[in-house]
Design an enzyme around this catalytic site. Structure first.
Site, PDB file in Angstrom:
ATOM      1  N   HIS A 181      -1.988   4.821   2.062  1.00  0.00           N
ATOM      2  CA  HIS A 181      -2.491   5.783   0.617  1.00  0.00           C
ATOM      3  C   HIS A 181      -4.112   4.850   0.281  1.00  0.00           C
ATOM      4  O   HIS A 181      -4.335   3.566   0.746  1.00  0.00           O
ATOM      5  CB  HIS A 181      -1.273   5.251  -0.278  1.00  0.00           C
ATOM      6  CG  HIS A 181       0.082   5.184   0.305  1.00  0.00           C
ATOM      7  ND1 HIS A 181       0.589   6.174  -0.714  1.00  0.00           N
ATOM      8  CD2 HIS A 181       1.090   5.094   1.199  1.00  0.00           C
ATOM      9  CE1 HIS A 181       1.930   6.184  -0.373  1.00  0.00           C
ATOM     10  NE2 HIS A 181       2.035   5.767   0.825  1.00  0.00           N
ATOM     11  N   GLU A 222      -0.981   0.514   1.401  1.00  0.00           N
ATOM     12  CA  GLU A 222      -2.048   0.438   0.995  1.00  0.00           C
ATOM     13  C   GLU A 222      -3.203  -0.149   0.639  1.00  0.00           C
ATOM     14  O   GLU A 222      -3.519  -0.490   1.073  1.00  0.00           O
ATOM     15  CB  GLU A 222      -1.769   0.684  -0.982  1.00  0.00           C
ATOM     16  CG  GLU A 222      -0.321   0.881  -1.465  1.00  0.00           C
ATOM     17  CD  GLU A 222      -0.461   2.204  -1.882  1.00  0.00           C
ATOM     18  OE1 GLU A 222      -1.376   2.834  -2.007  1.00  0.00           O
ATOM     19  OE2 GLU A 222       1.120   2.754  -3.027  1.00  0.00           O
ATOM     20  N   HIS A 278      -0.970  10.339   2.340  1.00  0.00           N
ATOM     21  CA  HIS A 278      -0.181  10.824   1.095  1.00  0.00           C
ATOM     22  C   HIS A 278      -0.847  11.817   1.530  1.00  0.00           C
ATOM     23  O   HIS A 278       0.086  13.107   1.013  1.00  0.00           O
ATOM     24  CB  HIS A 278      -0.425   9.479   0.095  1.00  0.00           C
ATOM     25  CG  HIS A 278       0.949   9.880  -0.908  1.00  0.00           C
ATOM     26  ND1 HIS A 278       0.431   8.990  -2.138  1.00  0.00           N
ATOM     27  CD2 HIS A 278       1.824  10.219  -0.459  1.00  0.00           C
ATOM     28  CE1 HIS A 278       1.863   9.151  -2.576  1.00  0.00           C
ATOM     29  NE2 HIS A 278       2.880  10.194  -1.840  1.00  0.00           N
ATOM     30  N   ASP A 287      -4.200  10.903  -2.134  1.00  0.00           N
ATOM     31  CA  ASP A 287      -5.107   9.215  -1.144  1.00  0.00           C
ATOM     32  C   ASP A 287      -4.264   9.621  -0.034  1.00  0.00           C
ATOM     33  O   ASP A 287      -3.847  10.575   0.353  1.00  0.00           O
ATOM     34  CB  ASP A 287      -4.259   8.633  -1.823  1.00  0.00           C
ATOM     35  CG  ASP A 287      -2.567   8.836  -1.866  1.00  0.00           C
ATOM     36  OD1 ASP A 287      -2.467   9.555  -2.415  1.00  0.00           O
ATOM     37  OD2 ASP A 287      -2.413   7.966  -2.183  1.00  0.00           O
TER      38      ASP A 287
HETATM   39 ZN    ZN Z   1      -0.344   7.595  -2.178  1.00  0.00          ZN
END
Ligand code: ZN
Length: 191
Positions: free
Chosen positions: A44, A126, A162, A172
């Protein structure tokens, strides 16, 4: 910043915690369905406020401490309950919010290769960033190290974005994420 030696191995322990990573517990987690095989890594991109790097917004969001008055954008998202297993900051620092044996809440409505609810069987990473801003060299290095460690600990079959598992909702990590660069870093070294 003096980076850790790239030769130093990142390890994932039996409970799914990475050493060395900065540990911050997120309450936004629960058990994976019984018998789940962790087989997917989801990459992400996130920044809070959007497009700004280096603040505490992401940590606050994942720990339910985001101040709705802190930024105009925060009012809309302060109540949501989300998390990811890991965050890689712009300088490559690795932060862990949820043990990998538990389910983090990062994917939302999603599917991969015909299997729905990717949170059940994936690990969410992330990267602090934005869809159209190049990610940093330190982030690629840290991500590759983490993916290698996760592959040693779990039968990971795929690494997806993602946007690959929720294409109608999510963009993303965005066009700025260089998948070829990650693949090169993960390739076995020829000598
Ligand atoms: Zn995401």
């Amino acid at each position: 910043m003096l980076a850790a030696s790239p030769r130093r191995r990142l390890g994932i322990d039996a409970r799914g915690y990475a050493a060395p990573a900065r540990q911050i517990r997120s309450p936004n987690r629960d058990a994976r369905p019984a018998g789940t095989v962790v087989s997917l890594i989801v990459v992400h991109g996130i920044s809070l406020p959007p497009g700004e790097f280096g603040g505490e917004g992401i940590v606050q969001l994942f720990t339910n401490r985001l101040d709705p008055a802190g930024h105009p954008y925060y009012a809309a998202i302060a109540g949501i309950r989300v998390s990811a297993h890991f965050l890689i900051r712009r300088d490559g620092e690795l932060v862990q919010f949820v043990g990998c044996n538990e389910r983090a809440w990062h994917a939302g409505v999603s599917a991969w290769k015909g299997k729905a609810r990717c949170n059940d069987f994936s690990i969410g990473i992330e990267l602090e960033g934005a869809d159209d801003v190049p990610y940093t060299a330190a982030q690629y290095t840290s991500l590759a190290r983490l993916v290698r460690a996760l592959r040693r600990a779990y039968p990971i079959a795929d690494v997806a974005g993602h946007s690959d598992i929720a294409p109608s909702r999510k963009t993303d990590p965005g066009p700025a994420f260089d998948w070829a660069r990650l693949r090169r870093l993960l390739a076995p070294r020829s000598r």
